[in-house]
Scaffold this active site. Structure first.
Site, PDB file in Angstrom:
ATOM      1  N   ASP A 117      -1.432  -4.870   2.511  1.00  0.00           N
ATOM      2  CA  ASP A 117      -1.296  -3.191   4.254  1.00  0.00           C
ATOM      3  C   ASP A 117      -1.045  -2.340   3.860  1.00  0.00           C
ATOM      4  O   ASP A 117       0.180  -1.566   4.460  1.00  0.00           O
ATOM      5  CB  ASP A 117       0.052  -4.207   4.881  1.00  0.00           C
ATOM      6  CG  ASP A 117       1.142  -4.732   4.487  1.00  0.00           C
ATOM      7  OD1 ASP A 117       1.344  -4.505   3.016  1.00  0.00           O
ATOM      8  OD2 ASP A 117       2.072  -5.538   5.286  1.00  0.00           O
ATOM      9  N   GLU A 118      -0.720  -1.497   2.587  1.00  0.00           N
ATOM     10  CA  GLU A 118       0.090  -0.557   2.470  1.00  0.00           C
ATOM     11  C   GLU A 118      -1.100   0.909   1.479  1.00  0.00           C
ATOM     12  O   GLU A 118      -1.849  -0.060  -0.066  1.00  0.00           O
ATOM     13  CB  GLU A 118       1.572  -0.888   1.433  1.00  0.00           C
ATOM     14  CG  GLU A 118       2.199   0.538   1.276  1.00  0.00           C
ATOM     15  CD  GLU A 118       3.002   0.229   0.470  1.00  0.00           C
ATOM     16  OE1 GLU A 118       4.722   0.511   1.388  1.00  0.00           O
ATOM     17  OE2 GLU A 118       3.261   0.097  -1.277  1.00  0.00           O
TER      18      GLU A 118
END
Length: 388
Positions: free
Chosen positions: A87-88
């Site tokens: 998620d980055e």
């Protein structure tokens, strides 16, 4: 992601991770942050801090699907990006300010992701990765923040030193013992003082505190090793069970090697006992990706390592020294039937999942498996410990 799937979870304190007391928090909602809860914390402690929190096990496959949606949108929109976790992302927008304006372009991209996926997205825009990461964390939840060139130090100065990437609990405590609480104190210190206190890491932390980071955006992640481990809900001394789980791990990781056209030349086994003492042993082997070679060697390592006869809390294996290549036939030990069997089983796994075909002795290890190809150039999915 969980709130997108279930609207009843909106504005509810939420913990995602291992649901048993031995699980860890993989993610937590902002409602729980005020209780001192953070990712990586033991789930038992988190539930004690916030008893009213809802606990959800999480689903790696679902998260991967959402992550792939976001990845696809970013991939079409930016020239170079790095996916550092599920998620980055880091996006290099160098030169785009001539045509669009980087902040305007990033803002439009964020709105597009929100519209198409329904997920909350935050971003920080700055001259480098470290400041952008800190700015993103400051922008959360679901917001954006721009740090203009030359204002990196003033932006970082009032923040807690714990917000510097790389400062974990132990380093934070060391800094606190020195009376250092805010980033501005580090900014005023000579770099050699930080280096004397924290070694090589002290210099890195000093640079980050001053907004200095020349790390490039790396568009591809080349895995140096693959591994698997399991923490048990209850400590066990059942050797048959332990060997079966190790066999399942070895079988699955061997399939992942063949799936990615990789070979391993070093295997390792790890054991953690009920007293939390951890032991590991590794062995160099000829390059291979074959189950019938790897599994016996893994079991031999386990037999030589497991000598305490104590309850076991965790077992794991790792394959490292990876190179590209396909398994070479051993003219003396391999048969055409065995190689055809590998090929047929891998085709079934490719189509129906990596647990579609397993050895009978490994059937009890029900949670051993992966949702994605570990050699697709993306970082590994990081979730809470899965349990047996």
């Amino acid at each position: 992601m969980e709130r997108r799937l279930n609207s009843e979870l909106q504005n509810v304190p939420l913990l995602v991770g291992g649901v048993t007391d031995r699980g860890v928090v993989a993610a937590c909602s902002y409602e729980t942050r005020g209780y001192g809860i953070h990712s990586g914390m033991p789930m038992k402690m988190a539930k004690e801090l916030c008893p009213e929190a809802r606990v959800i096990k999480g689903n790696a496959g679902t998260y991967s699907k959402f992550s792939d949606e976001v990845t696809g949108i970013i991939q079409e929109a930016v020239p170079v990006f790095e996916k550092s976790s599920i998620d980055e992302f880091y996006a290099d927008l160098s030169g785009m300010d001539r045509f669009f304006g980087c902040y305007k372009y990033a803002s439009e991209l964020r709105q597009k992701i929100i519209k198409e996926t329904g997920l909350p997205i935050s971003f920080g825009l700055s001259v480098n990765k470290v400041v952008s990461k800190v700015a993103t964390n400051e922008a959360k939840p679901n917001n954006q923040l721009k740090i203009d060139f030359g204002y990196e130090k003033p932006f970082l100065a009032p923040l807690s030193v714990k917000k510097i990437p790389m400062v974990g609990d132990k380093t934070y405590q060391t800094l606190r013992n020195l009376g250092i609480r805010q980033v501005k104190t580090i900014q005023k210190m000579p770099v050699d003082v930080m280096q004397r206190v924290l070694g090589v890491n002290g210099k890195v932390i000093w640079k980050r505190a001053n907004g200095i980071d020349n790390t490039p955006v790396v568009p591809f992640c080349d895995r140096k090793s693959i591994s698997n481990e399991r923490t048990f809900d209850r400590d066990t001394i059942d050797v048959v069970k332990l060997r079966g789980i190790l066999m399942a791990m070895a079988e699955n990781l061997a399939y992942q090697l063949r799936r990615g056209n990789k070979l391993t030349a070093c295997i390792a086994v790890k054991i953690r006992y009920s007293d939390f003492n951890t032991y590991s042993k590794q062995k160099r082997i000829p390059y291979t990706s074959a189950d019938h070679i790897l599994i016996p060697k893994i079991l031999d390592l386990f037999d030589s390592l497991y000598n305490k006869r104590m309850l076991v809390r965790l077992v794991g294996i790792r394959f490292s020294h990876l190179v590209s290549g396909n398994y070479q036939i051993n003219l003396f030990d391999d048969t055409e039937e065995a190689l055809n069997l590998y090929h047929a089983m891998d085709k079934v796994r490719d189509r129906f999942g990596d647990r579609a075909v397993v050895r009978a002795s490994a059937m009890g290890a029900r949670t051993i498996g992966r949702m994605h190809n570990p050699f697709n150039g993306q970082p590994p999915i990081v979730l809470a410990h899965r349990k047996q």
